[in-house]
Design a protein around this motif. Structure first.
Motif, PDB file in Angstrom:
ATOM      1  N   THR A  83     -13.614  35.630  -2.798  1.00  0.00           N
ATOM      2  CA  THR A  83     -12.571  36.501  -1.898  1.00  0.00           C
ATOM      3  C   THR A  83     -12.364  37.491  -3.364  1.00  0.00           C
ATOM      4  OG1 THR A  83     -10.830  35.097  -2.640  1.00  0.00           O
ATOM      5  CG2 THR A  83     -11.993  34.828  -0.842  1.00  0.00           C
ATOM      6  N   ASN A  84     -12.826  37.150  -4.564  1.00  0.00           N
ATOM      7  CA  ASN A  84     -12.520  37.897  -5.180  1.00  0.00           C
ATOM      8  C   ASN A  84     -10.865  38.499  -6.154  1.00  0.00           C
ATOM      9  OD1 ASN A  84     -14.927  38.609  -6.550  1.00  0.00           O
ATOM     10  ND2 ASN A  84     -15.276  40.386  -4.322  1.00  0.00           N
ATOM     11  N   GLY A  85     -10.606  36.624  -5.464  1.00  0.00           N
ATOM     12  CA  GLY A  85      -8.748  36.740  -5.894  1.00  0.00           C
ATOM     13  C   GLY A  85      -7.614  36.694  -5.189  1.00  0.00           C
ATOM     14  N   THR A  86      -7.940  38.126  -3.993  1.00  0.00           N
ATOM     15  CA  THR A  86      -7.441  38.824  -3.218  1.00  0.00           C
ATOM     16  C   THR A  86      -8.106  39.310  -1.944  1.00  0.00           C
ATOM     17  OG1 THR A  86      -7.541  41.217  -3.530  1.00  0.00           O
ATOM     18  CG2 THR A  86      -5.609  39.786  -5.130  1.00  0.00           C
ATOM     19  N   ILE A  87      -7.411  39.447  -1.058  1.00  0.00           N
ATOM     20  CA  ILE A  87      -8.071  39.009   0.740  1.00  0.00           C
ATOM     21  C   ILE A  87      -7.554  39.698   1.772  1.00  0.00           C
ATOM     22  CG2 ILE A  87      -7.542  37.196   1.608  1.00  0.00           C
ATOM     23  CD1 ILE A  87     -10.330  37.165   2.513  1.00  0.00           C
ATOM     24  N   SER A  88      -7.514  40.797   2.154  1.00  0.00           N
ATOM     25  CA  SER A  88      -7.103  41.707   3.831  1.00  0.00           C
ATOM     26  C   SER A  88      -7.461  41.401   4.361  1.00  0.00           C
ATOM     27  CB  SER A  88      -8.141  43.494   3.207  1.00  0.00           C
ATOM     28  OG  SER A  88      -8.830  42.992   3.984  1.00  0.00           O
ATOM     29  N   GLN A  89      -6.258  41.633   5.070  1.00  0.00           N
ATOM     30  CA  GLN A  89      -5.913  41.106   6.509  1.00  0.00           C
ATOM     31  C   GLN A  89      -7.364  40.865   7.149  1.00  0.00           C
ATOM     32  OE1 GLN A  89      -3.559  38.981   7.539  1.00  0.00           O
ATOM     33  NE2 GLN A  89      -4.600  38.021   9.532  1.00  0.00           N
ATOM     34  N   ALA A  90      -7.706  42.424   7.592  1.00  0.00           N
ATOM     35  CA  ALA A  90      -8.908  43.081   8.288  1.00  0.00           C
ATOM     36  C   ALA A  90     -10.377  41.571   7.987  1.00  0.00           C
ATOM     37  CB  ALA A  90      -9.409  44.072   7.872  1.00  0.00           C
ATOM     38  N   LYS A  91     -10.119  41.486   6.749  1.00  0.00           N
ATOM     39  CA  LYS A  91     -11.135  40.691   5.954  1.00  0.00           C
ATOM     40  C   LYS A  91     -10.791  39.330   6.752  1.00  0.00           C
ATOM     41  CE  LYS A  91     -15.355  40.320   3.498  1.00  0.00           C
ATOM     42  NZ  LYS A  91     -15.896  40.862   4.245  1.00  0.00           N
ATOM     43  N   LEU A  92      -9.542  38.615   6.059  1.00  0.00           N
ATOM     44  CA  LEU A  92      -9.230  36.850   7.270  1.00  0.00           C
ATOM     45  C   LEU A  92     -10.221  37.666   8.673  1.00  0.00           C
ATOM     46  CD1 LEU A  92      -5.799  36.722   5.830  1.00  0.00           C
ATOM     47  CD2 LEU A  92      -7.777  35.206   5.845  1.00  0.00           C
ATOM     48  N   ASP A  93      -8.933  38.199   9.220  1.00  0.00           N
ATOM     49  CA  ASP A  93      -9.890  37.699  10.624  1.00  0.00           C
ATOM     50  C   ASP A  93     -11.693  37.920  10.450  1.00  0.00           C
ATOM     51  OD1 ASP A  93      -7.310  38.846  11.063  1.00  0.00           O
ATOM     52  OD2 ASP A  93      -7.751  40.999  11.929  1.00  0.00           O
ATOM     53  N   PHE A 137     -13.235  36.856   9.456  1.00  0.00           N
ATOM     54  CA  PHE A 137     -14.252  34.961   8.490  1.00  0.00           C
ATOM     55  C   PHE A 137     -13.443  34.591  10.178  1.00  0.00           C
ATOM     56  CE2 PHE A 137     -13.157  34.924   3.505  1.00  0.00           C
ATOM     57  CZ  PHE A 137     -13.812  35.787   3.519  1.00  0.00           C
ATOM     58  N   ALA A 138     -12.245  34.859  10.144  1.00  0.00           N
ATOM     59  CA  ALA A 138     -12.003  33.828  11.364  1.00  0.00           C
ATOM     60  C   ALA A 138     -12.413  33.491  12.681  1.00  0.00           C
ATOM     61  CB  ALA A 138     -10.500  34.298  12.106  1.00  0.00           C
ATOM     62  N   GLU A 139     -13.375  35.333  12.745  1.00  0.00           N
ATOM     63  CA  GLU A 139     -14.235  35.271  13.176  1.00  0.00           C
ATOM     64  C   GLU A 139     -15.949  34.048  13.236  1.00  0.00           C
ATOM     65  OE1 GLU A 139     -15.125  39.238  15.709  1.00  0.00           O
ATOM     66  OE2 GLU A 139     -12.314  39.548  15.436  1.00  0.00           O
ATOM     67  N   THR A 140     -16.319  35.004  12.266  1.00  0.00           N
ATOM     68  CA  THR A 140     -17.208  34.147  12.067  1.00  0.00           C
ATOM     69  C   THR A 140     -17.901  32.891  11.003  1.00  0.00           C
ATOM     70  OG1 THR A 140     -17.371  35.325   9.593  1.00  0.00           O
ATOM     71  CG2 THR A 140     -18.213  36.485  11.476  1.00  0.00           C
ATOM     72  N   LEU A 141     -16.833  32.267  11.067  1.00  0.00           N
ATOM     73  CA  LEU A 141     -16.822  31.212  10.375  1.00  0.00           C
ATOM     74  C   LEU A 141     -16.213  30.236  11.791  1.00  0.00           C
ATOM     75  CD1 LEU A 141     -15.498  31.992   7.060  1.00  0.00           C
ATOM     76  CD2 LEU A 141     -17.760  31.478   7.450  1.00  0.00           C
ATOM     77  N   PHE A 142     -15.701  30.033  12.779  1.00  0.00           N
ATOM     78  CA  PHE A 142     -14.635  29.675  13.348  1.00  0.00           C
ATOM     79  C   PHE A 142     -15.876  28.185  13.983  1.00  0.00           C
ATOM     80  CE2 PHE A 142     -17.482  31.418  16.993  1.00  0.00           C
ATOM     81  CZ  PHE A 142     -17.601  31.080  18.093  1.00  0.00           C
ATOM     82  N   ASP A 143     -17.469  28.078  14.206  1.00  0.00           N
ATOM     83  CA  ASP A 143     -18.031  27.472  14.507  1.00  0.00           C
ATOM     84  C   ASP A 143     -18.738  26.615  12.863  1.00  0.00           C
ATOM     85  OD1 ASP A 143     -19.892  29.168  13.802  1.00  0.00           O
ATOM     86  OD2 ASP A 143     -20.756  29.020  15.349  1.00  0.00           O
ATOM     87  N   LYS A 144     -18.066  27.553  11.739  1.00  0.00           N
ATOM     88  CA  LYS A 144     -19.173  26.308  10.401  1.00  0.00           C
ATOM     89  C   LYS A 144     -17.848  24.978  10.333  1.00  0.00           C
ATOM     90  CE  LYS A 144     -22.072  30.083  10.890  1.00  0.00           C
ATOM     91  NZ  LYS A 144     -23.577  29.499  10.569  1.00  0.00           N
ATOM     92  N   ASP A 145     -18.530  24.677   9.231  1.00  0.00           N
ATOM     93  CA  ASP A 145     -17.753  23.765   8.269  1.00  0.00           C
ATOM     94  C   ASP A 145     -17.398  24.465   7.186  1.00  0.00           C
ATOM     95  OD1 ASP A 145     -17.749  21.169  10.079  1.00  0.00           O
ATOM     96  OD2 ASP A 145     -19.884  21.158   8.858  1.00  0.00           O
ATOM     97  N   VAL A 146     -15.921  24.582   6.561  1.00  0.00           N
ATOM     98  CA  VAL A 146     -15.559  25.819   5.838  1.00  0.00           C
ATOM     99  C   VAL A 146     -14.118  24.908   5.170  1.00  0.00           C
ATOM    100  CG1 VAL A 146     -13.707  27.416   5.854  1.00  0.00           C
ATOM    101  CG2 VAL A 146     -15.376  27.962   7.868  1.00  0.00           C
ATOM    102  N   LEU A 169      -5.425  31.698   4.068  1.00  0.00           N
ATOM    103  CA  LEU A 169      -6.580  30.509   4.365  1.00  0.00           C
ATOM    104  C   LEU A 169      -6.392  29.700   5.274  1.00  0.00           C
ATOM    105  CD1 LEU A 169      -8.966  30.703   1.505  1.00  0.00           C
ATOM    106  CD2 LEU A 169      -9.467  32.654   3.668  1.00  0.00           C
ATOM    107  N   MET A 170      -5.578  29.726   5.001  1.00  0.00           N
ATOM    108  CA  MET A 170      -4.554  28.538   6.049  1.00  0.00           C
ATOM    109  C   MET A 170      -4.746  28.683   7.494  1.00  0.00           C
ATOM    110  SD  MET A 170      -2.015  25.524   4.572  1.00  0.00           S
ATOM    111  CE  MET A 170      -2.985  24.761   3.047  1.00  0.00           C
ATOM    112  N   ARG A 171      -3.514  29.465   7.180  1.00  0.00           N
ATOM    113  CA  ARG A 171      -2.864  30.711   8.380  1.00  0.00           C
ATOM    114  C   ARG A 171      -4.475  31.140   9.410  1.00  0.00           C
ATOM    115  NH1 ARG A 171       0.786  32.210   5.301  1.00  0.00           N
ATOM    116  NH2 ARG A 171      -0.264  34.058   4.659  1.00  0.00           N
ATOM    117  N   GLU A 172      -5.150  31.652   9.154  1.00  0.00           N
ATOM    118  CA  GLU A 172      -6.899  31.912   9.724  1.00  0.00           C
ATOM    119  C   GLU A 172      -7.429  31.203   9.755  1.00  0.00           C
ATOM    120  OE1 GLU A 172      -6.219  34.805  11.077  1.00  0.00           O
ATOM    121  OE2 GLU A 172      -4.372  35.699   9.964  1.00  0.00           O
TER     122      GLU A 172
END
Length: 114
Positions: free
Chosen positions: A32-42, A44-53, A70-73
């Motif tokens: 994440t390089n320390g920070t993460i935008s809301q767009a990037k978080l969204d 992540f939520a879409e592409t990682l929903f079926d993965k072991d994260v 990250l906990m929220r998303e």
């Protein structure tokens, strides 16, 4: 787009190198390089929903802030914690990082568990 079943989110490139050094199975590692935008978080939520994260961030204020985001998303994600003594994933001994990962059912090179 992550290819593997397991995906680990870390803060920086040095964290990524530390993790890659000790794991023995295919895991996609996202920085994440320390920070993460809301767009990037969204995204992540879409592409990682079926993965072991797995989330492995530094034991400092910025790491905890990122962890909360990250906990929220990604509520299904497993949170891994390094000992606060080391503060940063990158500065923690490889043996300690391997033990943290191993306890979460991530295969690591056995030489780090001795």
């Amino acid at each position: 787009m992550p290819e593997n079943e397991k995906v680990m989110i870390v803060e920086g490139k040095s964290d990524k190198q530390k993790v890659k050094h000790v794991i023995e199975e295919p895991v996609d590692i996202i920085c994440t390089n320390g920070t993460i935008s809301q767009a990037k978080l969204d995204e992540f939520a879409e592409t990682l929903f079926d993965k072991d994260v797995y989330i492995l961030v530094d034991a400092d204020e910025s790491g905890e802030k990122l962890r909360r985001q990250l906990m929220r998303e990604l509520p299904q994600a497993s949170h891994l914690y390094i000992d606060r003594v080391y503060k940063e994933v990158a500065s923690a001994p490889s043996q300690h990082v391997a033990e943290v990962l191993f306890r979460s059912n991530i295969r690591v090179y056995t030489k780090y568990l001795l």
